[in-house]
Enzyme design. Structure first.
Site, PDB file in Angstrom:
ATOM      1  N   ASP A   1       0.843  -1.209   0.000  1.00  0.00           N
ATOM      2  CA  ASP A   1       0.000   0.000   0.000  1.00  0.00           C
ATOM      3  C   ASP A   1       0.872   1.250   0.000  1.00  0.00           C
ATOM      4  O   ASP A   1       1.513   1.569   1.004  1.00  0.00           O
ATOM      5  CB  ASP A   1      -0.887   0.006   1.251  1.00  0.00           C
ATOM      6  CG  ASP A   1      -1.997  -1.025   1.180  1.00  0.00           C
ATOM      7  OD1 ASP A   1      -2.785  -0.965   0.221  1.00  0.00           O
ATOM      8  OD2 ASP A   1      -2.063  -1.885   2.077  1.00  0.00           O
TER       9      ASP A   1
ATOM     10  N   ASP B   1     -10.424  -5.281  -1.332  1.00  0.00           N
ATOM     11  CA  ASP B   1      -9.383  -4.851  -0.395  1.00  0.00           C
ATOM     12  C   ASP B   1      -9.984  -4.080   0.780  1.00  0.00           C
ATOM     13  O   ASP B   1     -10.566  -3.013   0.596  1.00  0.00           O
ATOM     14  CB  ASP B   1      -8.397  -3.956  -1.161  1.00  0.00           C
ATOM     15  CG  ASP B   1      -7.253  -3.450  -0.293  1.00  0.00           C
ATOM     16  OD1 ASP B   1      -7.129  -3.900   0.854  1.00  0.00           O
ATOM     17  OD2 ASP B   1      -6.484  -2.609  -0.786  1.00  0.00           O
TER      18      ASP B   1
END
Ligand code: DX5
Ligand code: ZN
Length: 210
Positions: free
Chosen positions: A31, A171
């Site tokens: 991320d 996600d």
């Protein structure tokens, strides 16, 4: 169904990445936040390169940044399976998609929970994966949005009617109690459910239904 493990909230990144690499997880989810597209700022390219240089898992890069192209130009050098950028508020969206594809890396397009997924339609033939956010981008450990199953089902039906084999990844906020809501996804990105445990492989097995 594949699993991509997110180490965003890890307190011991090098050790956790090493431990995840020993499991049968399919990808390592990375991320990246720029402090602009989203308030938080996360890892630098050099850090990710260092953390991942000795592991065998391929990377699933999730760019939450305003200007993804300059990030993509660096990350393509790592052992990358997917690079996903956001549809919202992104500079050089088409150019970046083309650049990723030209380097033979699978390209994903992500949308936040509030974004209408009809806005993805013009891109679906060009991309390999849609990453549906289950939470607002920023942090791990949040609760999944209520309508995730509805969004996933609608998108899946649309892809079927168009005979597109675009992958769907979900996600954020996924755990053993809500996995039935996202069972139609091809890839599940999972962070805290795996990391907040003593036995990563056991958690992964539970998510796979073993
Ligand atoms: C949120 C990130 C997610 C998150 C997943 O902005 O994109 O990848 O870290 O973590 P959990 O599974 O804890 O929601
Ligand atoms: Zn992510």
């Amino acid at each position: 169904m594949k699993i991509s493990a997110s180490f965003l909230e890890s307190n011991n990144i090098i050790e956790d990445i090493y431990k995840l690499d020993k499991t049968d997880v399919d990808y390592l989810h990375v991320d990246i936040m720029d402090g602009n597209w989203v308030k938080r700022k996360t890892f630098k390219y050099k850090e990710i390169k260092h953390y991942t240089s000795n592991i065998s898992k391929r990377l699933d890069i999730h760019l939450m940044v305003k200007k993804p192209l300059k990030y993509v130009k660096k990350y393509i050098d790592l052992n990358v399976a997917f690079i996903t950028i956001h549809l919202e508020d992104t500079i050089d969206l088409n150019k970046t998609i083309n650049y990723i594809k030209a380097h033979n890396i699978k390209v994903g397009l992500s949308i936040k929970p509030e974004t209408n997924f009809e806005s993805l339609y013009p891109y679906l033939e060009k991309i390999d994966l849609v990453l549906l956010m289950g939470v607002n981008p920023g942090y791990g450990g949040q609760k999944i949005v209520d309508n995730i199953n509805e969004r996933l089902t609608k998108l899946k039906n649309y892809l079927n009617t168009k005979k597109l084999n675009t992958l769907i990844s979900v996600d954020g906020g996924i755990n053993n109690d809500n996995k039935h809501l996202v069972s139609k996804a091809d890839i599940l990105v999972i962070g805290s459910y795996i990391l907040n445990s003593n036995n990563y492989q056991e958690q992964i097995n539970k998510m796979r239904g073993n």
